[in-house]
Enzyme design. Structure first.
Site, short mmCIF file in Angstrom:
data_model
loop_
_atom_site.label_atom_id
_atom_site.label_comp_id
_atom_site.label_asym_id
_atom_site.label_seq_id
_atom_site.Cartn_x
_atom_site.Cartn_y
_atom_site.Cartn_z
N GLU A 29 57.67 57.01 62.46
CA GLU A 29 58.37 57.88 61.51
C GLU A 29 57.34 58.63 60.66
O GLU A 29 56.23 58.16 60.44
CB GLU A 29 59.27 57.04 60.60
CG GLU A 29 60.11 57.86 59.64
CD GLU A 29 61.21 57.05 58.96
OE1 GLU A 29 62.02 57.64 58.24
OE2 GLU A 29 61.24 55.81 59.16
N ASN A 176 70.80 58.78 62.34
CA ASN A 176 70.17 57.51 61.98
C ASN A 176 70.80 56.98 60.70
O ASN A 176 70.94 57.73 59.72
CB ASN A 176 68.67 57.73 61.75
CG ASN A 176 68.02 56.53 61.09
OD1 ASN A 176 67.72 55.54 61.73
ND2 ASN A 176 67.82 56.60 59.77
N GLU A 177 71.21 55.73 60.72
CA GLU A 177 71.76 55.06 59.54
C GLU A 177 72.74 55.98 58.81
O GLU A 177 72.62 56.23 57.61
CB GLU A 177 70.65 54.58 58.61
CG GLU A 177 69.81 53.47 59.24
CD GLU A 177 68.84 52.80 58.28
OE1 GLU A 177 68.79 53.19 57.09
OE2 GLU A 177 68.13 51.88 58.72
N TYR A 252 66.47 43.98 59.51
CA TYR A 252 65.12 43.64 59.06
C TYR A 252 65.08 42.20 58.56
O TYR A 252 66.07 41.68 58.02
CB TYR A 252 64.67 44.58 57.95
CG TYR A 252 64.31 45.97 58.43
CD1 TYR A 252 63.04 46.23 58.93
CD2 TYR A 252 65.24 47.00 58.40
CE1 TYR A 252 62.70 47.51 59.38
CE2 TYR A 252 64.91 48.28 58.84
CZ TYR A 252 63.65 48.52 59.33
OH TYR A 252 63.31 49.77 59.78
N GLU A 308 65.59 49.53 65.10
CA GLU A 308 64.76 49.17 63.95
C GLU A 308 64.87 47.66 63.74
O GLU A 308 65.96 47.15 63.51
CB GLU A 308 65.15 49.92 62.68
CG GLU A 308 64.86 51.41 62.74
CD GLU A 308 65.10 52.14 61.44
OE1 GLU A 308 64.96 51.51 60.35
OE2 GLU A 308 65.42 53.35 61.48
N GLN A 357 57.05 49.42 62.11
CA GLN A 357 56.79 50.59 62.93
C GLN A 357 55.45 50.41 63.64
O GLN A 357 54.77 49.41 63.42
CB GLN A 357 56.82 51.84 62.08
CG GLN A 357 58.22 52.17 61.54
CD GLN A 357 58.23 53.47 60.74
OE1 GLN A 357 57.30 54.24 60.73
NE2 GLN A 357 59.33 53.67 60.04
#
Length: 509
Positions: A29, A176-177, A252, A308, A357
């Site tokens: 990103e 995204n999201e 996460y 992610e 990432q």
């Protein structure tokens, strides 16, 4: 067999679903020093590069057989307008990266540079389109610009910018999201947008798109159901609508809460075990989303993409809080090894995963030092390296009839031994993790349906769970050849040191 050994059984001749190589995918990103100073240093840099792309990073990632790379975000994707990143660099528009540090983005790394990077890496690109602040036309034209051959407005523009032939790009993310930074939409709002964007992201020539709808955060199973309803009808024989081919999930791992996630290198054993318990929740989440999807797609034609995942700690002291730079320890390596065992278990539905990432951000593979220019391979990098033989291999079921050791953590049971296995091209690969912080553990595996020879073993461990690599100590945590593995007939015995990851590979007979 020793009385305290874990007993396991692997039928090496009974293949399960193929483990998609894409679950070993990566994510880059426009965030902190991931792109600028990580992948891209510019053509005038003293660091060896090709057209501005850093060669030592490329070499390190090619050694992992990196299967795909997701770009340009993340939250950045939904404020990125791709036309700002094409044409002569001096003419490209400057923007403010409002999500990550409020820094100016000069757009010197755009579509052509990303595709150049993917060609150097010999990897497949995965592009996340702008649904949050973009338009259907904008994303439709991006697909045309990249993938359409012949004569058309966007194909001509691509040629004017120096690329005659189209690129092949299969994977496209529809935002995204979108429940958060990608638009703060409800599931119903986004479902309508996903239908529309998917319609106008077209196949050109033999480039067939694999459209990935922006799916749920954590355990939002209702979001998944809403998206699945757009594709089929429960209990109805109507023909499904091939609007998108997969749904994404983000999750996460943190030890604390979002306000105070915990430090990357300073933590107690209790915080370590909490981390592993939360990492293990990935299995619960993949199971839950897959169960919802099974109701609408019992043939498992729609994939899950966990694009992610990884640890998220408080940033390193003294660094820009918007750059998400953190160190990477033996604890992070075990989070990765546990995730891969879970990913292998869900090979029937999970088609891709992207660690967050790749360089200098969150649970990175690589850290680059801005002062010395040094490149540091993290403990997590080595887990990817040791496990790369699982890519596109047939999963093998691992049974533990008597169970495995457990530890009570925060009122729940955590299994402290994790094992997965696969076979490919006549080779067997077994991956074993000992999550116990202090105690070693033996595992004895009964290999049924075939023999094993030419055994090669590696171990990844360190003096402490907090151990990590730095420019001054590049191999504080690095794989070593391992002699703690023996084979007696079909009985494979593996000694696992405390907090360790071990791989055993051999030729099947």
């Amino acid at each position: 067999m020793s009385t305290d050994a874990v007993s396991a059984v692997i039928n090496v001749d009974i293949e399960g679903p193929k483990i998609s190589k894409h679950v070993y995918g990566h994510f880059a990103e426009h965030l902190g020093r991931c792109i600028y100073g990580g992948f891209y240093v510019g053509e005038d840099s003293a660091i060896p590069n090709v057209r501005g792309i850093r060669l030592d990073v490329v070499e390190a990632l090619r050694a992992l057989d990196i299967p795909n790379l997701r770009w340009p975000g993340g939250c950045f994707a939904d404020e990125y307008h791709w036309m700002d990143g094409i044409g002569p660099k001096e003419d490209r528009a400057v923007m403010v990266n409002t999500h990550w540090g409020g820094v100016e983005e000069n757009n010197h790394f755009g579509t052509h540079e990303f595709m150049d990077l993917c060609e150097l890496l010999e990897t497949e690109p995965y592009i996340s389109g702008n649904v949050g602040s973009g338009t259907v036309r904008e994303m439709s034209e991006w697909v045309e610009y990249i993938t359409r051959e012949g004569d058309s407005p966007m194909a001509r523009l691509r040629k004017q910018n120096g690329r005659e032939e189209p690129w092949k790009v299969k994977f496209w993310g529809l935002g995204n999201e979108t429940w958060g930074c990608g638009g703060n939409m409800t599931a119903e709002q986004y479902a309508m947008d996903a239908r529309k964007y998917a319609t106008y992201c077209r196949n050109y020539g033999d480039n067939k798109l694999y459209r990935i709808a922006a799916g749920a955060a954590d355990a939002d199973y209702g979001w998944t159901e809403t998206l699945m309803k757009q594709l089929s009808h429960l209990g109805c024989q109507r023909v499904e609508r091939p609007l998108y081919q997969a749904l994404s999930i983000h999750y996460y791992t943190i030890a604390g809460d979002w306000a105070d996630k915990g430090a990357a290198t300073v933590f107690t054993d209790d915080e370590y075990y909490t981390t592993m318990l939360k990492a293990n929740r990935t299995d619960e989440l993949l199971t839950g989303h897959a169960n919802v999807m099974d109701l609408y797609d019992p043939k498992k034609e729609i994939g899950i993409v966990m694009d992610e995942w990884g640890t998220w700690w408080n940033v390193e002291p003294g660094t820009n809080p918007g750059f998400l730079y953190q160190q990477n320890t033996m604890r992070d390596a075990l989070v990765a090894s546990l995730h891969f065992d879970i990913f292998h278990k869900h090979a029937d539905r999970l088609i891709m995963a992207n660690i967050a990432q790749t360089v200098n951000v969150l649970q990175a593979m690589i850290l680059t030092d801005p002062d010395s220019g040094a490149l540091v391979l993290t403990p997590t990098y080595h887990v990817f390296q040791m496990n790369k033989g699982h890519q596109d291999a047939a999963s093998l079921r691992v049974d533990t009839p008597a169970g495995v050791p457990t530890r009570e953590v925060d009122g729940k049971e955590l299994e402290t031994v994790s094992v997965s296995a696969s076979r490919k091209d006549g080779r067997l690969l077994v991956s074993l993790s000992n999550l116990d912080a202090q105690a070693a553990q033996d595992v004895e595996i009964d290999l049924r349906g075939g023999g094993l020879g030419d055994i090669e073993s590696l171990v990844l461990t360190a003096d402490t769970l907090q151990s990590h690599n730095t420019p001054e100590q590049l191999e504080a945590v690095a794989p070593q050849k391992y002699d703690g593995v023996t084979l007696d007939g079909t009985k494979l015995r593996v000694h696992l040191p405390a907090h360790s990851f071990v791989t055993v590979a051999g030729t099947l007979a």
